[in-house]
Design a protein around this motif. Structure first.
Motif, PDB file in Angstrom:
ATOM      1  N   THR A 159       0.884  -1.273  -0.153  1.00 41.59           N
ATOM      2  CA  THR A 159       0.063  -0.173  -0.052  1.00 41.59           C
ATOM      3  C   THR A 159       0.720   1.217   0.002  1.00 41.59           C
ATOM      4  N   PRO A 160       0.211   2.485  -0.406  1.00 47.62           N
ATOM      5  CA  PRO A 160      -1.092   2.433  -0.811  1.00 47.62           C
ATOM      6  C   PRO A 160      -1.417   2.041  -2.202  1.00 47.62           C
ATOM      7  N   PHE A 173      -5.484   4.767   0.186  1.00 52.74           N
ATOM      8  CA  PHE A 173      -4.939   4.592   1.274  1.00 52.74           C
ATOM      9  C   PHE A 173      -5.935   3.549   2.123  1.00 52.74           C
ATOM     10  N   TYR A 175      -6.793   0.432   5.201  1.00 56.55           N
ATOM     11  CA  TYR A 175      -6.724  -0.079   6.390  1.00 56.55           C
ATOM     12  C   TYR A 175      -7.765  -1.114   6.560  1.00 56.55           C
ATOM     13  N   LEU A 184      -6.332   9.532   8.447  1.00 60.67           N
ATOM     14  CA  LEU A 184      -4.986   9.459   7.764  1.00 60.67           C
ATOM     15  C   LEU A 184      -4.318  10.844   7.977  1.00 60.67           C
ATOM     16  N   TYR A 218       3.229   9.217   5.598  1.00 64.01           N
ATOM     17  CA  TYR A 218       1.798   9.294   6.327  1.00 64.01           C
ATOM     18  C   TYR A 218       1.831   8.333   7.446  1.00 64.01           C
ATOM     19  N   ARG A 219       0.750   8.464   8.332  1.00 60.38           N
ATOM     20  CA  ARG A 219       0.669   7.340   9.240  1.00 60.38           C
ATOM     21  C   ARG A 219      -1.129   7.234   9.250  1.00 60.38           C
ATOM     22  N   LEU A 220      -1.448   6.165   9.947  1.00 59.54           N
ATOM     23  CA  LEU A 220      -2.978   5.773  10.034  1.00 59.54           C
ATOM     24  C   LEU A 220      -3.341   5.558  11.567  1.00 59.54           C
ATOM     25  N   ASP A 245       1.610   2.443   8.310  1.00 62.23           N
ATOM     26  CA  ASP A 245       0.549   1.833   7.668  1.00 62.23           C
ATOM     27  C   ASP A 245       1.178   0.098   7.686  1.00 62.23           C
ATOM     28  N   ASN A 248       2.321  -1.421   4.451  1.00 58.38           N
ATOM     29  CA  ASN A 248       3.499  -0.699   3.428  1.00 58.38           C
ATOM     30  C   ASN A 248       4.522  -0.850   4.036  1.00 58.38           C
ATOM     31  N   ARG A 251       9.208   2.277   5.434  1.00 60.87           N
ATOM     32  CA  ARG A 251       9.077   3.083   6.644  1.00 60.87           C
ATOM     33  C   ARG A 251      10.172   4.245   6.773  1.00 60.87           C
ATOM     34  N   SER A 260       5.084   5.646   7.355  1.00 61.28           N
ATOM     35  CA  SER A 260       5.192   5.070   6.055  1.00 61.28           C
ATOM     36  C   SER A 260       5.444   6.078   4.793  1.00 61.28           C
TER      37      SER A 260
END
Length: 521
Positions: A159-160, A173, A175, A184, A218-220, A245, A248, A251, A260
């Motif tokens: 991902t994404p 994106f 999850y 997100l 990005y992070r979730l 993520d 993904n 990192r 990620s």
């Protein structure tokens, strides 16, 4: 075996094994704890209901300390880290969880819980659009199918999810399996967007159309508590669950992997990166003007000679982030070794904490004086050099960006250049009110002497509506406005737009690119 510990219905599992850790009294809502590390680590059970949203403040005792959340399986979640000032933290209480403070034996610390919100106060966010690939999955689900084949495909591709769309891309994106919601953090948006749940399935998603030159980290944040109060408080709640993520494999930062990353096929070069972590020298800098002291880290490139007229002196705000997360010394060393930059020394300035950072960096004249009259001589004495203004450059991001530009405009006789990455040029002194020009553009319009300036801003750094009070202005447009004023006055200035957001993964490359624009060989 250590017996289980129960506080207010919260049980700390007997199987939670932590080396060199000692227990202390539990911490409940509105509680405060001051203690000393007797063996290098200390566990603090939290007397709050499971799945509660918890925010608090961690005060290290003058040396590097870390605050973690430890789950019943022993897994660790980073919450805060520092040596001075107040560090804020956010979490969602797991079953049988506890806080852990680590640092030098004998060092003091304090903890305070500032907010506890039970799970009953949390609600789901509204839905958002989805991508063509997700639309096909929705049809499969409507026909009675399931998502197993989809997730097998995602596991193989990572991902994404990337889909071509004319001259751009659709970035989705994903999850899997959140119970209530997913947010997100750091995507291609000016806000932290909610993901949509696909019907009653285990698929959560958010799609964007982006250019092929995009770069982002990005992070979730799954199952974010929905708190009463203004939008900012609701956004801050995501810090309680946010992480990389899971699907993904890429990192960042490389040594801590807390986020990620995604880089489009046409993402520009980041000069000097990826880079290794390098050791730095740590000093304490005390300011008589500011009435405080802080950590300062200093690094010299191999072969740096104070008497070399071509050598550079770089001063970087938010220094621990640039050293620890960006690995900026490693990138600078690579560029110097390749002959792309002259030898240099870098001074990395610790902001102390978020409150001090907000008070000092944007437009504080005392901080500007302290940098010119105290910090620069302090660094010069330690390095054994006489700084040449034309070879002395300030750099920073966000509030650090406006600080770099402001201080160079205030003291061009000391700092001949500045690099402002996503500078918070929306900032203005209290009570100024709406004006045709942003405050920094007005400052540049009336400055007697202008330094060299490189500005950088991202395509997703636009105004965010819906805030209580005046919303932050558009960083991208404010940067362009300042750039236009600088060019109109004949200043040596550059503006580097990029396809990204307010993002350190982008800033690290923008900083080295800006240095090459100013001093590249």
């Amino acid at each position: 075996m250590r017996p289980a510990l129960s506080l207010g219905g919260i049980v700390l599992a007997a199987g939670l094994a932590l080396p060199s850790a000692s227990f202390c009294d539990g911490l409940g809502p509105d509680g405060t704890l001051s203690a000393t590390l007797s063996g290098g680590a200390r566990l603090i059970p939290l007397a709050v209901p499971e799945r509660s949203y918890v925010s608090g403040q961690f005060q290290p005792g003058g040396v590097e300390q870390a605050l973690d959340l430890i789950g019943p399986d022993g897994r660790r979640r980073d919450l805060a880290r520092g040596s001075d000032g107040v560090q804020e933290f956010h979490l969602v209480m797991p079953p049988a969880g506890a806080l852990r403070v680590t640092g030098a034996a004998g060092s003091a610390f304090s903890l305070r819980l500032t907010r506890v919100v039970p799970p009953g106060a949390q609600v789901a966010p509204p839905s958002v659009p989805r991508s063509p690939r997700i639309a096909a999955l929705a049809e499969t689900l409507a026909r009675g199918g399931d998502s197993r084949a989809f997730w097998a495909e995602v596991a193989q591709q990572g991902t994404p999810l990337v889909e071509p769309d004319g001259d751009g891309l659709i970035l989705t994106f994903l999850y899997r399996g959140a119970a209530q919601n997913v947010r997100l953090v750091g995507g291609p948006s000016n806000d932290h967007d909610w993901l949509e749940r696909l019907g009653t399935s285990d698929v959560w998603l958010r799609s964007y159309r982006v250019g092929p030159d995009i770069r982002l980290s990005y992070r979730l944040a799954p199952d974010v508590p929905a708190l009463p109060g203004p939008p900012r408080a609701q956004r801050m709640a995501l810090l309680a669950t946010v992480g990389p993520d899971p699907l993904n494999p890429r990192r960042w930062p490389e040594d801590r992997a807390t986020a990620s990353v995604y880089e489009g096929p046409a993402a520009p070069e980041q000069p000097g990166f990826p880079a290794p972590a390098l050791p730095v020298e740590e000093l304490r800098f005390a300011s008589q003007i500011l009435h405080n002291s802080r950590r300062v880290q200093i690094w010299r490139s191999p072969g740096f000679a104070p008497a070399d007229p071509q050598a550079l002196l770089l001063v970087v705000f938010d220094g621990p982030t640039a050293v620890r997360d960006w690995h900026l010394p490693g990138a600078l060393q690579a560029l110097v070794a390749a002959g792309r930059l002259p030898p240099l020394a870098a001074v990395f300035i610790d902001p102390i904490d978020s409150e001090t950072r907000s008070a000092e960096l944007p437009g504080n004249p005392a901080f500007s004086r302290a940098m010119a009259e105290e910090l620069l001589p302090f660094a010069a004495r330690h390095l054994g050099l006489t700084p040449a203004p034309a070879r002395t450059v300030l750099a920073g991001a966000s509030f650090g960006g406006i600080a770099a530009a402001r201080i160079a405009l205030d003291h061009p006789d000391r700092f001949g250049a500045a690099i402002a990455l996503s500078g918070s040029f929306w900032w203005a002194p209290e009570g100024r009110g709406p004006q045709p020009l942003v405050w920094m553009a007005e400052r540049a319009l009336t400055a007697a002497r202008l330094p060299r300036l490189v500005l950088s801003a991202g395509s997703y750094e636009t105004a965010r509506p819906g805030e209580e009070g005046p919303p932050p202005d558009d960083i991208r447009e404010a940067s362009r406005q300042l750039y236009a004023v600088l060019r109109a006055r004949g200043a040596e200035a550059a503006f580097l737009p990029h396809s990204g957001g307010h993002d350190g993964f982008v800033w690290r490359g923008e900083l080295t690119e800006a240095l090459l624009r100013l001093y590249g060989r």
